[in-house]
Enzyme design. Structure first.
Site, PDB file in Angstrom:
ATOM      1  N   CYS A  68       0.866  -1.370  -0.034  1.00  0.00           N
ATOM      2  CA  CYS A  68      -0.090   0.027  -0.091  1.00  0.00           C
ATOM      3  C   CYS A  68       0.821   1.204  -0.134  1.00  0.00           C
ATOM      4  O   CYS A  68       1.609   1.508   0.586  1.00  0.00           O
ATOM      5  CB  CYS A  68      -1.010  -0.107   1.365  1.00  0.00           C
ATOM      6  SG  CYS A  68      -1.811   1.511   1.581  1.00  0.00           S
ATOM      7  N   CYS A  71       0.231   3.650   2.953  1.00  0.00           N
ATOM      8  CA  CYS A  71       0.626   2.924   4.049  1.00  0.00           C
ATOM      9  C   CYS A  71       2.185   3.498   4.138  1.00  0.00           C
ATOM     10  O   CYS A  71       2.659   4.017   5.270  1.00  0.00           O
ATOM     11  CB  CYS A  71       0.608   1.514   4.084  1.00  0.00           C
ATOM     12  SG  CYS A  71      -1.272   1.062   4.045  1.00  0.00           S
TER      13      CYS A  71
END
Length: 143
Positions: A68, A71
């Site tokens: 991600c 993230c």
């Protein structure tokens, strides 16, 4: 003087310490490492509930995954903001790719998702990457 329970970031043992505004030094009664270590702790199915239930300070959980992009952008911010809250808040991370059961259990639909637990109960949930100010505000609202 009142006491608070805090989970050691190194060995995850529960320590009962005097409640103070700030701490110059605080070591784990079990492993002797510093309870002031603010490095976010990686949690999994075996220790997640233990940490959430036994912490008298708010626990800020970052549900994330290695693939991600947002993230990855938020990881250094999460670690940086954690440094401001020794023994005020506990910062933990859950890799939802490795621990899909936890993601499912807590109904994590998008990542990153931050969940604030206080006294074992979910108090706030925010999806999406946060900048340092917004993350600090989230923590301060829940101290």
């Amino acid at each position: 003087m009142s006491k608070i329970n805090v989970v050691c970031p190194s060995c995850l043992k529960v320590n009962s310490i005097p409640k103070k505004d700030s701490y110059a030094k605080a070591n784990c009664g079990s492993c002797k490492n510093s309870l002031l270590d603010t490095t976010p702790i990686e949690l999994d199915e075996s220790n997640f509930d233990h940490v959430i239930v036994n912490s008298d300070i708010p626990v800020i959980v970052d549900f994330w995954a290695p693939w991600c992009g947002p993230c990855k952008m938020m990881a250094p911010i999460f670690s940086e903001v954690a440094q401001k809250y020794p023994l005020k808040a506990l910062f933990v991370k859950v890799n939802t790719q490795e621990h899909q059961n936890l993601g499912a259990k807590f109904n994590i639909r998008s990542i990153p998702t931050l969940v604030v637990y206080k006294e074992g109960i979910e108090k706030k949930r925010v999806s999406g990457a946060l900048d340092p100010l917004r993350l600090s505000n989230l923590v301060n609202e829940n101290l």
